[in-house]
Design a protein around this motif. Structure first.
Motif, mmCIF file in Angstrom:
data_model
loop_
_atom_site.group_PDB
_atom_site.id
_atom_site.type_symbol
_atom_site.label_atom_id
_atom_site.label_comp_id
_atom_site.label_asym_id
_atom_site.label_seq_id
_atom_site.Cartn_x
_atom_site.Cartn_y
_atom_site.Cartn_z
ATOM 1 N N ASN A 14 43.513 49.086 44.027
ATOM 2 C CA ASN A 14 43.211 48.864 45.406
ATOM 3 C C ASN A 14 44.179 49.354 46.621
ATOM 4 O OD1 ASN A 14 40.779 47.183 45.324
ATOM 5 N ND2 ASN A 14 42.268 45.718 43.988
ATOM 6 N N GLU A 20 40.415 38.047 41.448
ATOM 7 C CA GLU A 20 41.543 38.915 41.312
ATOM 8 C C GLU A 20 43.082 38.347 41.371
ATOM 9 O OE1 GLU A 20 38.744 39.791 43.171
ATOM 10 O OE2 GLU A 20 37.708 40.917 41.699
ATOM 11 N N GLY A 38 39.707 50.553 45.403
ATOM 12 C CA GLY A 38 39.040 49.527 46.209
ATOM 13 C C GLY A 38 39.857 49.125 47.518
ATOM 14 N N GLU A 39 39.454 47.770 48.068
ATOM 15 C CA GLU A 39 40.138 47.411 49.349
ATOM 16 C C GLU A 39 41.325 46.500 48.956
ATOM 17 O OE1 GLU A 39 37.110 46.052 52.073
ATOM 18 O OE2 GLU A 39 38.343 44.289 52.399
ATOM 19 N N GLY A 40 41.060 45.807 48.350
ATOM 20 C CA GLY A 40 42.208 44.638 48.075
ATOM 21 C C GLY A 40 41.768 43.483 47.250
ATOM 22 N N PRO A 41 42.558 42.704 46.659
ATOM 23 C CA PRO A 41 42.017 41.573 45.593
ATOM 24 C C PRO A 41 41.127 40.632 46.445
ATOM 25 C CG PRO A 41 44.437 42.223 45.531
ATOM 26 C CD PRO A 41 43.636 42.858 46.775
ATOM 27 N N GLY A 42 40.243 40.033 45.585
ATOM 28 C CA GLY A 42 39.507 38.844 46.227
ATOM 29 C C GLY A 42 40.249 37.576 45.575
ATOM 30 N N PRO A 60 42.280 44.084 38.851
ATOM 31 C CA PRO A 60 41.417 44.363 39.859
ATOM 32 C C PRO A 60 39.982 44.234 39.523
ATOM 33 C CG PRO A 60 42.179 46.293 38.570
ATOM 34 C CD PRO A 60 42.959 45.045 38.212
ATOM 35 N N PHE A 61 39.270 43.859 40.457
ATOM 36 C CA PHE A 61 37.884 44.000 40.327
ATOM 37 C C PHE A 61 37.324 43.239 39.006
ATOM 38 C CE2 PHE A 61 38.011 47.456 43.304
ATOM 39 C CZ PHE A 61 37.003 47.200 44.287
ATOM 40 N N HIS A 106 31.321 50.211 48.797
ATOM 41 C CA HIS A 106 31.818 49.029 47.977
ATOM 42 C C HIS A 106 30.898 48.432 47.182
ATOM 43 C CE1 HIS A 106 34.456 45.668 47.208
ATOM 44 N NE2 HIS A 106 35.459 46.115 47.539
#
Ligand code: URA
Length: 246
Positions: A138, A105, A98-102, A111-112, A212
């Motif tokens: 990520n 996360e 993926g892109e990066g943590p939210g 992750p995710f 995504h």
């Protein structure tokens, strides 16, 4: 026991049965007693030992984690709570990037695990896997504030780590999730819409870009595109394709 019986000559078996019947007769039985075999409800299955590849990879991944350390290589360290390294089977055949943590996360260090993560996990399960069967990572390991996209300098500072994770895990296939992961890994300016649905090469590994999972929070009807992309990955891995989810 079965092998002992087959190893016995027929004559011996007959003799033993006759002996047994004589014993029962002496005990006062005039017919054979009912034998109650107790069948255990479930037979405990020993957990498979991790393969040598997985345990070696585990050590190599830990070495990458150590190199990241308490990272200050880009400005994201000033706002992050936790570095989100990635997780899953260190010898996985399939990797999701993926892109990066939210926010979730960043909070948990995994992750995710937020809303988009639930969508990804549901796809993973529908494909016949668990999160533990695949590896999830990520492009950047720290949360960009306000969930903005990671910036060029942040990606530049961090991408080497996901590249090393890929090198260690050496999956047979990677699914890149969304524009940032796809553009970074495949060094392209093309959009996810142009890249998805076809395999691309990353250092000899087959990469299937797809949308995504957060895209499906707004456009659930579009999930079928990612399902179709994932089916191609299963076929590539020689894994039986489960029925299309409703
Ligand atoms: N979105 C990502 O790209 N990665 C995560 O880990 C969570 C949300």
């Amino acid at each position: 026991m079965g092998s002992k019986i087959t190893a016995m000559a027929d004559r011996q078996i007959k003799d033993k049965l006759i002996d047994l019947l004589e014993i029962y007769k002496k005990m006062g039985y005039d017919s054979l007693p009912e034998i109650n075999f107790k069948i255990p409800k479930s037979i405990p299955v020993p957990k498979p030992k991790p393969s040598p590849k997985a345990s070696n990879n585990d050590a190599l991944l830990n070495a990458i984690k150590d190199d990241i350390g308490n990272c200050t290589r880009c400005k994201l360290y000033t706002t992050r709570k936790n570095i989100v390294f990635g997780e899953g089977d260190p010898g996985a055949r399939l990797m999701f990037i993926g892109e990066g943590p939210g926010a979730d996360e960043d909070e948990s260090g995994r992750p995710f695990v937020g809303r988009a993560g639930k969508v990804l996990e549901s796809l993973i399960n529908k494909l016949g896997f668990t999160r533990e069967d695949v590896y999830i990572a990520n492009i950047v390991k720290c949360r960009p504030p306000g969930n903005r996209e990671p910036e060029g300098d942040e990606i530049a500072a961090c991408r080497g780590f996901v590249e090393r994770q890929i090198e260690v895990i050496a999956p047979e296939a990677i699914m890149t999730l969304g524009n940032v992961a796809t553009k970074t890994l495949l060094a392209t300016d093309k959009t996810i819409g142009q890249m998805r649905g076809e395999f691309h090469d990353y250092n000899g590994i087959s990469v299937m870009p797809t949308y995504h999972p957060s895209y499906f929070l707004r456009n659930p009807s579009k999930k079928i595109f990612t399902w179709n992309d994932a089916v191609k990955v299963l076929q590539f891995l020689g894994i039986e394709v489960p029925p299309r989810p409703a």
